[in-house]
Every structure is written in C-alpha cells, then in structure tokens.
Scaffold this motif. Structure first.
Motif, PDB file in Angstrom:
ATOM      1  N   GLY A 173       4.220  49.361 -86.656  1.00 32.69           N
ATOM      2  CA  GLY A 173       5.219  48.460 -86.097  1.00 32.69           C
ATOM      3  C   GLY A 173       6.600  49.026 -85.887  1.00 32.69           C
ATOM      4  O   GLY A 173       7.474  48.326 -85.380  1.00 32.69           O
ATOM      5  N   GLY A 174       6.844  50.259 -86.267  1.00 33.04           N
ATOM      6  CA  GLY A 174       8.166  50.824 -86.038  1.00 33.04           C
ATOM      7  C   GLY A 174       8.400  51.116 -84.562  1.00 33.04           C
ATOM      8  O   GLY A 174       7.515  50.937 -83.727  1.00 33.04           O
ATOM      9  N   GLY A 175       9.602  51.565 -84.248  1.00 29.83           N
ATOM     10  CA  GLY A 175       9.900  51.914 -82.868  1.00 29.83           C
ATOM     11  C   GLY A 175      11.376  51.880 -82.570  1.00 29.83           C
ATOM     12  O   GLY A 175      12.213  51.819 -83.476  1.00 29.83           O
ATOM     13  N   GLY A 220      17.947  43.214 -81.350  1.00 26.88           N
ATOM     14  CA  GLY A 220      16.522  43.029 -81.127  1.00 26.88           C
ATOM     15  C   GLY A 220      15.745  42.802 -82.409  1.00 26.88           C
ATOM     16  O   GLY A 220      16.318  42.698 -83.500  1.00 26.88           O
ATOM     17  N   SER A 221      14.430  42.722 -82.264  1.00 26.25           N
ATOM     18  CA  SER A 221      13.547  42.420 -83.389  1.00 26.25           C
ATOM     19  C   SER A 221      12.390  43.402 -83.451  1.00 26.25           C
ATOM     20  O   SER A 221      11.965  43.956 -82.422  1.00 26.25           O
ATOM     21  CB  SER A 221      12.976  41.005 -83.241  1.00 26.25           C
ATOM     22  OG  SER A 221      13.991  40.038 -83.187  1.00 26.25           O
ATOM     23  N   LEU A 222      11.902  43.597 -84.641  1.00 25.03           N
ATOM     24  CA  LEU A 222      10.691  44.377 -84.879  1.00 25.03           C
ATOM     25  C   LEU A 222       9.946  43.762 -86.049  1.00 25.03           C
ATOM     26  O   LEU A 222      10.552  43.117 -86.914  1.00 25.03           O
ATOM     27  CB  LEU A 222      11.010  45.838 -85.225  1.00 25.03           C
ATOM     28  CG  LEU A 222      11.379  46.802 -84.104  1.00 25.03           C
ATOM     29  CD1 LEU A 222      11.777  48.152 -84.710  1.00 25.03           C
ATOM     30  CD2 LEU A 222      10.238  46.981 -83.125  1.00 25.03           C
ATOM     31  N   ARG A 223       8.641  44.003 -86.065  1.00 28.07           N
ATOM     32  CA  ARG A 223       7.814  43.528 -87.165  1.00 28.07           C
ATOM     33  C   ARG A 223       7.027  44.709 -87.705  1.00 28.07           C
ATOM     34  O   ARG A 223       6.252  45.335 -86.969  1.00 28.07           O
ATOM     35  CB  ARG A 223       6.873  42.429 -86.683  1.00 28.07           C
ATOM     36  CG  ARG A 223       5.928  41.859 -87.721  1.00 28.07           C
ATOM     37  CD  ARG A 223       5.044  40.822 -87.052  1.00 28.07           C
ATOM     38  NE  ARG A 223       3.947  40.354 -87.879  1.00 28.07           N
ATOM     39  CZ  ARG A 223       4.016  39.277 -88.646  1.00 28.07           C
ATOM     40  NH1 ARG A 223       5.132  38.570 -88.708  1.00 28.07           N
ATOM     41  NH2 ARG A 223       2.962  38.893 -89.355  1.00 28.07           N
ATOM     42  N   SER A 263      17.818  40.454 -85.377  1.00 27.71           N
ATOM     43  CA  SER A 263      19.245  40.789 -85.290  1.00 27.71           C
ATOM     44  C   SER A 263      19.508  42.198 -85.817  1.00 27.71           C
ATOM     45  O   SER A 263      20.434  42.428 -86.600  1.00 27.71           O
ATOM     46  CB  SER A 263      20.086  39.772 -86.075  1.00 27.71           C
ATOM     47  OG  SER A 263      19.868  38.468 -85.600  1.00 27.71           O
ATOM     48  N   LEU A 264      18.701  43.120 -85.384  1.00 22.02           N
ATOM     49  CA  LEU A 264      18.799  44.489 -85.893  1.00 22.02           C
ATOM     50  C   LEU A 264      20.111  45.144 -85.495  1.00 22.02           C
ATOM     51  O   LEU A 264      20.642  44.895 -84.405  1.00 22.02           O
ATOM     52  CB  LEU A 264      17.609  45.308 -85.409  1.00 22.02           C
ATOM     53  CG  LEU A 264      16.311  45.018 -86.167  1.00 22.02           C
ATOM     54  CD1 LEU A 264      15.099  45.511 -85.382  1.00 22.02           C
ATOM     55  CD2 LEU A 264      16.344  45.670 -87.545  1.00 22.02           C
ATOM     56  N   LYS A 265      20.590  45.985 -86.393  1.00 19.93           N
ATOM     57  CA  LYS A 265      21.852  46.686 -86.204  1.00 19.93           C
ATOM     58  C   LYS A 265      21.605  48.188 -86.240  1.00 19.93           C
ATOM     59  O   LYS A 265      20.630  48.643 -86.847  1.00 19.93           O
ATOM     60  CB  LYS A 265      22.821  46.305 -87.324  1.00 19.93           C
ATOM     61  CG  LYS A 265      23.055  44.813 -87.475  1.00 19.93           C
ATOM     62  CD  LYS A 265      23.936  44.525 -88.692  1.00 19.93           C
ATOM     63  CE  LYS A 265      24.179  43.035 -88.857  1.00 19.93           C
ATOM     64  NZ  LYS A 265      25.036  42.749 -90.041  1.00 19.93           N
ATOM     65  N   PRO A 266      22.498  48.958 -85.642  1.00 23.52           N
ATOM     66  CA  PRO A 266      22.329  50.420 -85.696  1.00 23.52           C
ATOM     67  C   PRO A 266      22.210  50.947 -87.126  1.00 23.52           C
ATOM     68  O   PRO A 266      21.477  51.917 -87.364  1.00 23.52           O
ATOM     69  CB  PRO A 266      23.596  50.933 -85.004  1.00 23.52           C
ATOM     70  CG  PRO A 266      23.951  49.854 -84.044  1.00 23.52           C
ATOM     71  CD  PRO A 266      23.605  48.571 -84.750  1.00 23.52           C
ATOM     72  N   GLU A 267      22.876  50.312 -88.064  1.00 19.53           N
ATOM     73  CA  GLU A 267      22.799  50.773 -89.448  1.00 19.53           C
ATOM     74  C   GLU A 267      21.454  50.481 -90.102  1.00 19.53           C
ATOM     75  O   GLU A 267      21.212  50.906 -91.237  1.00 19.53           O
ATOM     76  CB  GLU A 267      23.932  50.176 -90.287  1.00 19.53           C
ATOM     77  CG  GLU A 267      24.077  48.671 -90.181  1.00 19.53           C
ATOM     78  CD  GLU A 267      25.143  48.257 -89.170  1.00 19.53           C
ATOM     79  OE1 GLU A 267      25.210  48.871 -88.079  1.00 19.53           O
ATOM     80  OE2 GLU A 267      25.893  47.312 -89.478  1.00 19.53           O
TER      81      GLU A 267
END
Length: 116
Positions: free
Chosen positions: A8-10, A16-19, A85-89
């Motif tokens: 599920g990474g990427g 954005g969102s990831l699972r 709500s992903l952030k660069p960090e």
C-alpha cells in the motif's frame, strides 16, 4: 517463524490519502500487539501506531492523531493503517511489526512519499 507482508505504500500529493496493509502468517501463537513504525532518512525509527490485540485499544503518535487510523481483521491476522491529510513530513519507510509469543517480528518496509 512469522512472516509479515506489507502493501500500500507509494507517492501521494500533500493532503492525499494512502492505506497500508500488513498480513501476518506462519507460526503465530497468540498476538499481543501489531503496529507501525516509520523511519525517515537520517532520523530514528518512531512508533506511529499500535493496536492491542486483546482489547483493541490503540496508540498514535501525536503528530498523526486525527489523520491516521488503524484497523484489524482478526481472522486474517491483518492490520491496516488508513492515512489521510498526508503531509511531506510523513514521508518515510513504514515498517509493520507484530509482537507475538514474546518476540517482535518486522515487515520489509514500504515507502511512503508525500510530495507535490
């Protein structure tokens, strides 16, 4: 022996969102906890989220509270990490772990990159 397979990474844009998913298999005789650590280049590995198998209680790193949510599938010995709500960090390699029979086992890691 216990095996963990992550997926599920990427690459995702900020906001954005990831699972992520982690499936445990092998000689599992009782699970105490499963969860996720992450490690960014040049930084220590931090515990991001954990789930107690006995009562389902969870722990989250302060910086991800309200954005990351763990869930599990007991029958499949699988945990998921929904990240919104992903952030660069949040960019890091995410490692799944399982604490079972007094030992900790690790997945191979999956890269999460948050960048525009």
């Amino acid at each position: 022996q216990v095996q963990l397979v992550e997926s599920g990474g990427g690459l995702v844009q900020p906001g954005g969102s990831l699972r992520l998913s982690c499936a445990a298999s092998g000689s599992i005789f009782g699970i105490y906890a499963m969860g996720w650590y992450r490690q960014a280049p040049g930084k220590q590995r931090d515990l991001v989220a954990a789930l107690s198998w006995s009562d389902g209680s969870t722990y989250y790193l302060d910086s991800v509270k309200g954005r990351f949510t763990m869930s599990r599938d007991n029958a499949k010995n699988t945990v998921n990490l929904q990240m919104i709500s992903l952030k660069p960090e949040d960019t890091a390699v995410y490692y799944c772990y399982i604490y079972s029979s007094g030992q900790i086992y690790w997945g191979q890691g999956t890269q999460v990159t948050v960048s525009s």
